[in-house]
Design a protein around this motif. Structure first.
Motif, short mmCIF file in Angstrom:
data_model
loop_
_atom_site.label_atom_id
_atom_site.label_comp_id
_atom_site.label_asym_id
_atom_site.label_seq_id
_atom_site.Cartn_x
_atom_site.Cartn_y
_atom_site.Cartn_z
N ILE A 106 37.36 46.60 35.30
CA ILE A 106 37.31 45.43 34.43
C ILE A 106 38.71 44.82 34.36
O ILE A 106 39.69 45.53 34.16
CB ILE A 106 36.83 45.81 33.02
CG1 ILE A 106 35.47 46.53 33.10
CG2 ILE A 106 36.74 44.57 32.14
CD1 ILE A 106 34.39 45.77 33.79
N SER A 107 38.79 43.51 34.50
CA SER A 107 40.10 42.85 34.47
C SER A 107 39.94 41.43 33.95
O SER A 107 38.84 40.94 33.74
CB SER A 107 40.72 42.83 35.88
OG SER A 107 39.94 42.01 36.74
N PHE A 108 41.08 40.78 33.74
CA PHE A 108 41.11 39.36 33.46
C PHE A 108 41.18 38.61 34.79
O PHE A 108 41.67 39.16 35.79
CB PHE A 108 42.32 38.99 32.60
CG PHE A 108 42.32 39.60 31.23
CD1 PHE A 108 41.35 39.26 30.31
CD2 PHE A 108 43.31 40.50 30.86
CE1 PHE A 108 41.34 39.81 29.04
CE2 PHE A 108 43.32 41.06 29.59
CZ PHE A 108 42.33 40.72 28.68
N PRO A 109 40.73 37.36 34.84
CA PRO A 109 40.93 36.58 36.06
C PRO A 109 42.42 36.46 36.36
O PRO A 109 43.22 36.23 35.47
CB PRO A 109 40.33 35.21 35.71
CG PRO A 109 39.45 35.45 34.52
CD PRO A 109 40.05 36.59 33.77
N GLY A 110 42.77 36.63 37.62
CA GLY A 110 44.18 36.52 37.98
C GLY A 110 44.48 37.17 39.30
O GLY A 110 43.59 37.68 39.99
N GLY A 111 45.76 37.16 39.66
CA GLY A 111 46.17 37.75 40.93
C GLY A 111 47.62 37.47 41.22
O GLY A 111 48.40 37.09 40.34
N ARG A 112 47.98 37.62 42.47
CA ARG A 112 49.36 37.50 42.89
C ARG A 112 49.86 36.06 42.74
O ARG A 112 49.12 35.11 42.96
CB ARG A 112 49.50 37.95 44.34
CG ARG A 112 50.93 38.01 44.85
CD ARG A 112 51.00 38.49 46.28
NE ARG A 112 50.39 39.81 46.43
CZ ARG A 112 50.49 40.54 47.54
NH1 ARG A 112 51.17 40.07 48.58
NH2 ARG A 112 49.92 41.72 47.61
N ILE A 113 51.13 35.92 42.36
CA ILE A 113 51.78 34.61 42.29
C ILE A 113 52.21 34.22 43.70
O ILE A 113 53.00 34.93 44.33
CB ILE A 113 52.98 34.63 41.33
CG1 ILE A 113 52.53 34.99 39.92
CG2 ILE A 113 53.67 33.27 41.32
CD1 ILE A 113 53.66 35.12 38.92
N GLU A 114 51.68 33.11 44.20
CA GLU A 114 52.01 32.64 45.54
C GLU A 114 53.25 31.74 45.49
O GLU A 114 53.64 31.22 44.44
CB GLU A 114 50.83 31.87 46.12
CG GLU A 114 49.51 32.65 46.14
CD GLU A 114 49.52 33.80 47.13
OE1 GLU A 114 50.48 33.87 47.95
OE2 GLU A 114 48.59 34.62 47.10
N SER A 115 53.85 31.56 46.67
CA SER A 115 55.06 30.72 46.75
C SER A 115 54.77 29.28 46.35
O SER A 115 55.67 28.56 45.92
CB SER A 115 55.63 30.77 48.17
OG SER A 115 54.66 30.33 49.11
N SER A 116 53.51 28.85 46.47
CA SER A 116 53.14 27.48 46.12
C SER A 116 52.90 27.30 44.63
O SER A 116 52.74 26.17 44.15
CB SER A 116 51.89 27.07 46.88
OG SER A 116 50.82 27.98 46.61
N ASP A 117 52.86 28.41 43.87
CA ASP A 117 52.62 28.34 42.42
C ASP A 117 53.92 28.03 41.69
O ASP A 117 54.97 28.59 42.01
CB ASP A 117 52.06 29.67 41.90
CG ASP A 117 50.67 29.96 42.43
OD1 ASP A 117 49.87 29.02 42.53
OD2 ASP A 117 50.40 31.14 42.74
N ASN A 118 53.82 27.20 40.69
CA ASN A 118 54.98 26.90 39.85
C ASN A 118 55.02 27.87 38.67
O ASN A 118 54.88 27.48 37.51
CB ASN A 118 54.91 25.45 39.37
CG ASN A 118 56.16 25.04 38.60
OD1 ASN A 118 57.23 25.65 38.76
ND2 ASN A 118 56.04 24.02 37.77
N GLY A 119 55.18 29.16 38.98
CA GLY A 119 55.30 30.18 37.94
C GLY A 119 53.99 30.84 37.59
O GLY A 119 52.92 30.53 38.16
N PRO A 120 54.02 31.79 36.64
CA PRO A 120 52.85 32.58 36.30
C PRO A 120 51.70 31.79 35.68
O PRO A 120 50.53 32.11 35.92
CB PRO A 120 53.39 33.63 35.32
CG PRO A 120 54.68 33.09 34.83
CD PRO A 120 55.23 32.27 35.93
N VAL A 121 52.00 30.76 34.89
CA VAL A 121 50.92 29.97 34.28
C VAL A 121 50.11 29.28 35.36
O VAL A 121 48.87 29.31 35.37
CB VAL A 121 51.49 28.96 33.27
CG1 VAL A 121 50.39 28.01 32.80
CG2 VAL A 121 52.11 29.68 32.08
N ALA A 122 50.81 28.65 36.31
CA ALA A 122 50.12 27.96 37.40
C ALA A 122 49.30 28.96 38.23
O ALA A 122 48.17 28.65 38.66
CB ALA A 122 51.13 27.24 38.29
N ALA A 123 49.85 30.15 38.46
CA ALA A 123 49.13 31.16 39.24
C ALA A 123 47.87 31.63 38.51
O ALA A 123 46.81 31.78 39.12
CB ALA A 123 50.04 32.34 39.53
N ALA A 124 47.98 31.86 37.20
CA ALA A 124 46.83 32.31 36.43
C ALA A 124 45.72 31.27 36.45
O ALA A 124 44.53 31.60 36.58
CB ALA A 124 47.25 32.63 35.00
#
Length: 265
Positions: A106-124
């Motif tokens: 069981i987890s929350f939606p999410g995953g690795r932060i990619e180089s194209s993401d502008n930080g953790p919020v954008a990645a989430a």
């Protein structure tokens, strides 16, 4: 409420069964007042400074520095709050059984932060759209919580957000086996938080919190993030929480100088 996906043909499990490991006695914590579980209270708490501490038993997993942090992979998850008539719920996923990391858990939606993401919020937000089909326009951001270093080598930043009315679930069957909701009152009831201990074949101990609910067993890093959310709201309310809110005096659960002899969750 649950949105179940077709089961994959194979199923990976953890190397041990987390549901049957011995239970450790832990310090009882006070219940949160009902007002702490309201969306308006949570929003307000994130808008002001709150002096609080992460779950004491796993504080080392939130302390930056050292080679483990330097080698860790950056990740982010969304803790999605959903307003229902009966109160606030939290949305979870059950990961597909064939995945390499945390299969079937069981987890929350999410995953690795990619180089194209502008930080953790954008990645989430991106991962939430990719995993369960919820578009960015249906997520109202509330705030973030401390970053957790997991035993699988991820630096996981939790992002708290409200899912707005009209959102639609369309899960990626390659990654998600089920999407379901749990009442926030259940998750933040400290009487439901169970502390387990597991001994590895090498003699190293590990402990973890778990929150059983219906047929689901929420444990590990996800349970610690929920536990942190409890500590945050308790501090915002001014509740007196024991400073050592972990294992009770139990020599079998301690290492030298009374330190908990368990690695990170």
């Amino acid at each position: 409420m649950s949105y179940r996906m077709p089961e994959p043909g194979s199923r990976r499990t953890a190397s041990f069964d987390p549901q049957v490991q011995p239970v450790l006695p832990s310090v009882p914590l006070p219940a949160l007042p009902p007002e702490c579980l309201r969306l308006d209270y949570i929003r307000e708490a994130f808008q002001r400074p709150v002096d609080w501490q992460v779950e004491p038993l796993f504080a080392q997993a939130f302390a930056p520095g050292g080679p483990s942090y330097a080698q860790a992979r950056q990740a982010a998850v969304l803790m999605p709050l959903v307003q229902r008539e009966a109160g606030l719920h939290v949305l979870f996923t059950r990961r597909a059984a064939h995945l390499h990391h945390h299969a079937g858990q069981i987890s929350f939606p999410g995953g690795r932060i990619e180089s194209s993401d502008n930080g953790p919020v954008a990645a989430a937000l991106r991962e939430t759209r990719e995993e369960i089909g919820v578009e960015r326009r249906f997520v109202h951001l509330i705030g973030t919580q401390p970053t957790l270093l997991t035993t699988t080598g991820f630096l996981m930043t939790p992002v708290v957000g409200e899912l707005l009315p009209g959102f639609h679930i369309q899960a990626d069957e390659a990654e998600v086996a089920e999407v379901f909701e749990v009442p926030l009152a259940v998750l933040l009831d400290p009487g439901r938080h169970v502390l387990h201990r597991m001994e590895s074949s090498l003699g190293h101990g590990r402990c973890y919190f778990a929150i059983p609910w219906e047929s689901h067993f929420i444990w590990g890093a996800t349970a610690i993030l929920i536990r942190n959310f409890y500590h945050f709201l308790a501090a915002a309310q001014g509740l007196a929480v024991p400073a050592a809110a972990g294992v009770l005096d139990d020599q079998s659960a301690s290492g030298p100088a009374g330190q908990a002899a368990f690695p990170r969750p």
